[in-house]
Design an enzyme around this catalytic site. Structure first.
Site: not given
Length: 322
Positions: A204, A207, A236
């Site tokens: 998240g 990294g 995505d």
């Protein structure tokens, strides 16, 4: 450039944050992935929507290098998702899910997609992912995404798919859930016993970590955002940046990508994921250019580079312990 095949969901999302709300905007893993990856190379999309799917979104897909020959339009309602984010944007609640025509979806790969070099199996039921692998045995590189639902309800089927792909994408929470390991390193090592070549752990706002089956690893920095509007689809878009970049480089003589290219690909993934968070749905990706991606890439190079030549002072290096 090599074409990329993606199989996943195209949806209509209603998203609420502590600051704003949008209703029935374009969502779904395949939508975010395709929009991000099409900045780099042509994308072959396989998904299903209902007859109520807005024409404006189809026109947007067609305006990009996104082939819709594999997009099924079936009588009924498009997959819908409703979610609410907390003040901590890493936490969200799913308020409603309506599968619609997605409930009976089976991927149909058009003949013109068969020469796709790269494959992204987005977060769909593992049996559907296996069907795609059966139909596309010649792909150069396959990347798999999943979620806690399939780990909990279809673990054996998911494991079968994991044995057949090259790269596994997982969040830290998913990795711990699947492996039972508190350590990310130990969890990644366990996944390599399935035959995976690489494991990418998405962290998240912190990294991502890239692990190779030979013990190599790389920590890719996140781009620090001043404001996060909507993190939906960031994972995505990360995959879109990852495979989008790899589609622009040639693998080595052995058919494998060089480690340095894989490292760059993960950085591109972080960058595309960061852009998604700046607006709802795909709005930021719609107006994104590769020049902006390149500028953010250089910022990350600058902020994460450090002197590799440091050594402890001679006196400290030779002093006895204790």
């Amino acid at each position: 450039m090599s074409s990329i095949l993606v199989v996943g969901s195209v949806a209509l999302d209603t998203v609420e944050t502590p600051f704003a709300r949008v209703e029935e905007v374009l969502g779904g893993a395949a939508s975010y992935f395709s929009t991000a990856a099409s900045l780099y190379s042509p994308v072959n999309l396989v998904a299903v929507v209902g007859t109520d799917f807005p024409q404006e979104y189809l026109e947007f897909f067609r305006s990009r290098a996104i082939n819709l020959s594999g997009l099924q339009v079936r009588q009924g309602r498009t997959f819908r998702w409703v979610g609410r984010y907390h003040l901590d944007m890493n936490v969200r609640d799913t308020l409603d899910t309506q599968l619609g025509v997605y409930a009976d979806f089976h991927a149909v790969i058009p003949p013109e997609y068969r020469d796709s070099a790269l494959l992204f199996l987005a977060n769909i039921q593992p049996d559907l992912q296996r069907e795609v692998l059966d139909a596309m045995p010649q792909v150069r590189l396959s990347v798999l995404d999943s979620m806690d639902l399939w780990i909990n309800t279809a673990r054996s089927q998911l494991t079968e798919v994991m044995r057949r792909v090259d790269i596994m994408l997982m969040s830290e929470e998913e990795l711990r859930l699947y492996t039972g390991c508190a350590s990310v390193v130990a969890g990644a090592r366990q996944l390599f016993s399935l035959g995976l070549k690489y494991v990418i752990v998405k962290q998240g706002s912190y990294g991502a970590l890239l692990f190779g089956h030979d013990g190599s690893y790389f920590s890719a920095p996140a781009y620090p955002l001043e404001e996060v509007v909507d993190p939906t689809g960031a994972g995505d878009a990360f995959a879109g940046g990852l495979l989008g970049y790899l589609s622009t480089v040639e693998p080595g003589p052995d058919g494998r990508y060089r480690w340095e290219d894989l490292k760059r690909a993960v950085v591109h993934g972080n960058i595309l994921g960061s852009f998604v968070c700046e607006d709802f749905s795909i709005r930021r990706l719609q107006r994104l250019t590769l020049a902006e991606v390149a500028a953010r890439y250089q910022e990350l190079v600058t902020c994460s580079h450090f002197d590799p030549n440091w050594l402890p002072p001679r006196s400290a290096a030779t002093a006895p312990a204790g």
